[in-house]
Scaffold this motif. Structure first.
Motif, PDB file in Angstrom:
ATOM      1  N   TYR A 149       9.511   1.397   3.877  1.00  0.00           N
ATOM      2  CA  TYR A 149       8.491   1.319   2.830  1.00  0.00           C
ATOM      3  C   TYR A 149       7.862   2.710   2.752  1.00  0.00           C
ATOM      4  N   LEU A 150       8.150   3.437   1.672  1.00  0.00           N
ATOM      5  CA  LEU A 150       7.778   4.850   1.608  1.00  0.00           C
ATOM      6  C   LEU A 150       6.271   5.070   1.567  1.00  0.00           C
ATOM      7  N   THR A 151       5.523   4.094   1.086  1.00  0.00           N
ATOM      8  CA  THR A 151       4.077   4.272   0.997  1.00  0.00           C
ATOM      9  C   THR A 151       3.431   4.338   2.371  1.00  0.00           C
ATOM     10  N   CYS A 152       3.902   3.503   3.285  1.00  0.00           N
ATOM     11  CA  CYS A 152       3.271   3.433   4.609  1.00  0.00           C
ATOM     12  C   CYS A 152       4.150   3.983   5.731  1.00  0.00           C
ATOM     13  N   GLY A 153       5.477   4.005   5.539  1.00  0.00           N
ATOM     14  CA  GLY A 153       6.375   4.519   6.570  1.00  0.00           C
ATOM     15  C   GLY A 153       6.916   3.474   7.520  1.00  0.00           C
ATOM     16  N   HIS A 154       6.574   2.195   7.339  1.00  0.00           N
ATOM     17  CA  HIS A 154       7.099   1.156   8.226  1.00  0.00           C
ATOM     18  C   HIS A 154       8.599   0.955   7.984  1.00  0.00           C
ATOM     19  N   VAL A 155       9.364   0.958   9.072  1.00  0.00           N
ATOM     20  CA  VAL A 155      10.818   0.847   9.005  1.00  0.00           C
ATOM     21  C   VAL A 155      11.229  -0.604   9.245  1.00  0.00           C
ATOM     22  N   HIS A 156      12.097  -1.126   8.376  1.00  0.00           N
ATOM     23  CA  HIS A 156      12.598  -2.493   8.452  1.00  0.00           C
ATOM     24  C   HIS A 156      14.114  -2.478   8.305  1.00  0.00           C
ATOM     25  N   GLY A 157      14.713  -3.651   8.424  1.00  0.00           N
ATOM     26  CA  GLY A 157      16.084  -3.829   7.992  1.00  0.00           C
ATOM     27  C   GLY A 157      16.075  -4.235   6.532  1.00  0.00           C
ATOM     28  N   HIS A 158      17.260  -4.448   5.961  1.00  0.00           N
ATOM     29  CA  HIS A 158      17.321  -4.839   4.555  1.00  0.00           C
ATOM     30  C   HIS A 158      17.023  -6.328   4.415  1.00  0.00           C
ATOM     31  N   HIS A 159      15.986  -6.658   3.636  1.00  0.00           N
ATOM     32  CA  HIS A 159      15.654  -8.062   3.393  1.00  0.00           C
ATOM     33  C   HIS A 159      15.033  -8.189   2.011  1.00  0.00           C
ATOM     34  N   ASP A 160      14.806  -9.424   1.573  1.00  0.00           N
ATOM     35  CA  ASP A 160      14.323  -9.671   0.210  1.00  0.00           C
ATOM     36  C   ASP A 160      12.846 -10.036   0.163  1.00  0.00           C
ATOM     37  N   TRP A 161      12.128  -9.811   1.255  1.00  0.00           N
ATOM     38  CA  TRP A 161      10.724 -10.218   1.291  1.00  0.00           C
ATOM     39  C   TRP A 161       9.859  -9.273   0.452  1.00  0.00           C
ATOM     40  N   GLY A 162       8.903  -9.851  -0.260  1.00  0.00           N
ATOM     41  CA  GLY A 162       7.859  -9.067  -0.930  1.00  0.00           C
ATOM     42  C   GLY A 162       8.301  -8.285  -2.148  1.00  0.00           C
ATOM     43  N   GLN A 163       9.268  -8.818  -2.909  1.00  0.00           N
ATOM     44  CA  GLN A 163       9.760  -8.062  -4.066  1.00  0.00           C
ATOM     45  C   GLN A 163       8.722  -8.005  -5.169  1.00  0.00           C
TER      46      GLN A 163
ATOM     47  N   VAL B 137      12.955   0.277  -6.211  1.00  0.00           N
ATOM     48  CA  VAL B 137      12.552  -1.108  -5.978  1.00  0.00           C
ATOM     49  C   VAL B 137      11.207  -1.099  -5.275  1.00  0.00           C
ATOM     50  N   ARG B 138      10.225  -1.773  -5.866  1.00  0.00           N
ATOM     51  CA  ARG B 138       8.882  -1.804  -5.280  1.00  0.00           C
ATOM     52  C   ARG B 138       8.703  -3.084  -4.479  1.00  0.00           C
ATOM     53  N   ARG B 139       8.234  -2.918  -3.266  1.00  0.00           N
ATOM     54  CA  ARG B 139       8.045  -4.047  -2.348  1.00  0.00           C
ATOM     55  C   ARG B 139       6.670  -3.976  -1.697  1.00  0.00           C
ATOM     56  N   GLU B 140       6.252  -5.132  -1.232  1.00  0.00           N
ATOM     57  CA  GLU B 140       5.018  -5.196  -0.443  1.00  0.00           C
ATOM     58  C   GLU B 140       5.379  -5.240   1.030  1.00  0.00           C
ATOM     59  N   CYS B 141       4.874  -4.284   1.796  1.00  0.00           N
ATOM     60  CA  CYS B 141       5.189  -4.231   3.225  1.00  0.00           C
ATOM     61  C   CYS B 141       4.561  -5.432   3.922  1.00  0.00           C
ATOM     62  N   PRO B 142       5.344  -6.211   4.689  1.00  0.00           N
ATOM     63  CA  PRO B 142       4.783  -7.390   5.360  1.00  0.00           C
ATOM     64  C   PRO B 142       3.837  -7.045   6.499  1.00  0.00           C
ATOM     65  N   LEU B 143       3.851  -5.795   6.963  1.00  0.00           N
ATOM     66  CA  LEU B 143       2.976  -5.415   8.077  1.00  0.00           C
ATOM     67  C   LEU B 143       1.609  -4.943   7.615  1.00  0.00           C
ATOM     68  N   CYS B 144       1.549  -4.162   6.519  1.00  0.00           N
ATOM     69  CA  CYS B 144       0.261  -3.599   6.111  1.00  0.00           C
ATOM     70  C   CYS B 144      -0.108  -3.917   4.665  1.00  0.00           C
ATOM     71  N   ARG B 145       0.782  -4.626   3.950  1.00  0.00           N
ATOM     72  CA  ARG B 145       0.559  -5.071   2.574  1.00  0.00           C
ATOM     73  C   ARG B 145       0.537  -3.938   1.546  1.00  0.00           C
ATOM     74  N   SER B 146       0.888  -2.718   1.932  1.00  0.00           N
ATOM     75  CA  SER B 146       0.950  -1.650   0.938  1.00  0.00           C
ATOM     76  C   SER B 146       2.165  -1.869   0.042  1.00  0.00           C
ATOM     77  N   VAL B 147       2.044  -1.477  -1.215  1.00  0.00           N
ATOM     78  CA  VAL B 147       3.119  -1.687  -2.189  1.00  0.00           C
ATOM     79  C   VAL B 147       3.691  -0.335  -2.605  1.00  0.00           C
ATOM     80  N   GLY B 148       5.009  -0.273  -2.655  1.00  0.00           N
ATOM     81  CA  GLY B 148       5.649   0.969  -3.069  1.00  0.00           C
ATOM     82  C   GLY B 148       7.155   0.872  -2.972  1.00  0.00           C
ATOM     83  N   PRO B 149       7.838   2.009  -3.127  1.00  0.00           N
ATOM     84  CA  PRO B 149       9.302   2.013  -3.062  1.00  0.00           C
ATOM     85  C   PRO B 149       9.811   1.583  -1.690  1.00  0.00           C
ATOM     86  N   TYR B 150      10.965   0.930  -1.697  1.00  0.00           N
ATOM     87  CA  TYR B 150      11.609   0.425  -0.476  1.00  0.00           C
ATOM     88  C   TYR B 150      13.056   0.898  -0.538  1.00  0.00           C
ATOM     89  N   VAL B 151      13.422   1.849   0.326  1.00  0.00           N
ATOM     90  CA  VAL B 151      14.727   2.511   0.197  1.00  0.00           C
ATOM     91  C   VAL B 151      15.416   2.601   1.557  1.00  0.00           C
TER      92      VAL B 151
END
Length: 432
Positions: free
Chosen positions: A309-323, A342-356
């Motif tokens: 999640y580029l807005t916050c920097g939290h690293v995840h695997g590929h999933h469909d959560w928070g589209q 693709v804009r997603r909501e980070c499940p850890l901090c709720r920030s929204v932004g690109p997910y790459v």
């Protein structure tokens, strides 16, 4: 080796002197179709078995086409300055035993040592560069290296063609200097930026334009403007470690032979990748272990690829959560395409932004240190060390006719300007 077309395979086995390397920014280690012959992403300059450099000698002022043909028929290198229909100044060049010359350009003709085509930005490495008209000159520039220590390499605009001539026509920007010698600029120009203190304490220098005879000038008002900039007195065309050369379609990085000895190697980057994977970073949602793919395979997505999640920097695997609905990131100029993210909501901090997906930067020459790969460029997701990310995010590269913007050195994607062009990666370790 006596041929002007010098491949690394032609280098003598017995400890050749390496002047340095030119690396095209944006290809992350190799061209999309692979490095072949003179068309590749990096070009090593070695001392030739026999010097092939040239230096100015006789000047001819010619008043008829017949006179011009007589001079060119001698088979020597020359630069022709057409002043009018009836007058041409031809500067003949003679052999120089103390220098080696290497030529760079879009042409595949034999005088060109390093064939360079336009770099496709926005991460579109697979595009065919032949579809759009190129802005890189067929004979763009030449690098002249001194054969003896300190092996200084100097850059000059324009290269000699198959008839050993550089031709500046009636409409080309040209002039006579106070000392009487002729000089000029190429249509789209050759721009150079010399950094200070690269790579340990890097500070960006000013972008300048290099003339056909190697003098340094301030930039024109636009890239192909008719009037030259002011002479940058006291500045030199000598390349330094980290110098950037822009050919209006591709930007090249110069690394000296000495600088390359201190730079990280591909083996070092592979060790950093293995160290990162050995820490077993996990996806906070799927609880699966993530792993960066091995460097040669770093062009296709894999099941355990880390995403961020580029807005916050939290690293995840590929999933469909928070589209969230997709959004177009705006391009740098009016009418320019942006990047669909693709804009997603980070499940850890709720920030929204690109997910790459994250990709390791595989071109060692662009690294300014050998630090851990803990930062990623925004919005492309290429991963490198903190100092490397911050250096390139603060280095505007020429774009279009008069604009400058920072780009990712691994894929040439324009970097985000808000809040910055990088993000610090936050990995979650294994629970056990």
């Amino acid at each position: 080796m006596n041929s002007p077309n010098q491949d690394e395979d032609d280098v003598p086995v017995k400890d050749p002197v390496k002047y340095g390397e030119l690396v095209i920014l944006g290809y992350n280690g190799s061209l999309p179709s692979g490095d072949r012959g003179r068309r590749k992403s990096r070009f090593a300059l070695y001392r030739r078995t026999k010097a092939n450099g040239v230096k100015p000698s006789t000047v001819h002022i010619l008043n008829t086409p017949h006179d011009s043909k007589a001079v060119h028929s001698r088979g020597q290198h020359s630069i022709s300055f057409t002043l009018s229909r009836n007058q041409t100044v031809v500067v003949e060049y003679c052999h120089d035993n103390d220098t080696d010359m290497f030529q760079i350009g879009r042409s595949t003709e034999s005088p060109i040592d390093f064939v360079v085509t336009d770099t496709s930005g926005e991460g579109k490495e697979g595009e065919d560069p032949s579809v759009a008209p190129s802005t890189i000159s067929r004979f763009a520039c030449r690098v002249v290296c001194e054969r003896n220590p300190p092996y200084t390499a100097r850059i000059y605009a324009a290269g000699f063609d198959s008839s050993k001539n550089i031709f500046l026509g009636e409409k080309a920007t040209k002039w006579k200097n106070p000392d009487g010698h002729m000089d000029g600029l190429t249509t789209n120009g050759v721009l150079v930026m010399h950094p200070e203190g690269f790579p340990e304490d890097s500070r960006q220098g000013l972008w300048r334009e290099i003339s056909v005879c190697g003098d340094v000038y301030a930039l024109r008002e636009t890239r192909s403007g008719p009037s030259r900039g002011k002479l940058a007195e006291g500045e030199s065309s000598a390349l330094r470690d980290g110098s950037l050369v822009d050919l209006c379609g591709a930007t090249l990085l110069w690394r000296t032979g000495e600088g390359l000895l201190r730079a990280p190697t591909l083996r070092h980057l592979e060790a950093l990748r293995q160290e990162l994977n050995a820490a077993r970073p996990q996806c906070p949602v799927g609880l699966s272990t993530l792993a960066f793919p091995s460097l040669p395979r770093s062009h296709s997505l894999e099941a355990r690829q880390p995403w961020v999640y580029l807005t916050c920097g939290h690293v995840h695997g590929h999933h469909d959560w928070g589209q969230r609905p997709e959004r177009r990131e705006e391009g740098g100029e009016e009418g320019e395409e942006g990047i669909t993210t693709v804009r997603r909501e980070c499940p850890l901090c709720r920030s929204v932004g690109p997910y790459v997906p994250l990709w390791l930067g595989c071109e060692p020459a662009v690294y300014v240190d050998a630090g851990a790969p803990t930062y990623a460029f925004v919005p492309c997701g290429h991963v490198c060390s903190e100092r490397t990310a911050k250096y390139w995010a603060d280095t505007p590269l020429p774009h279009g006719t008069h604009a400058f913007r920072p780009t990712c050195p691994f894929c040439s994607a324009p970097l985000s300007s808000t809040p910055q062009g990088w993000t610090r990666l936050i990995f979650q370790g294994p629970i056990d």
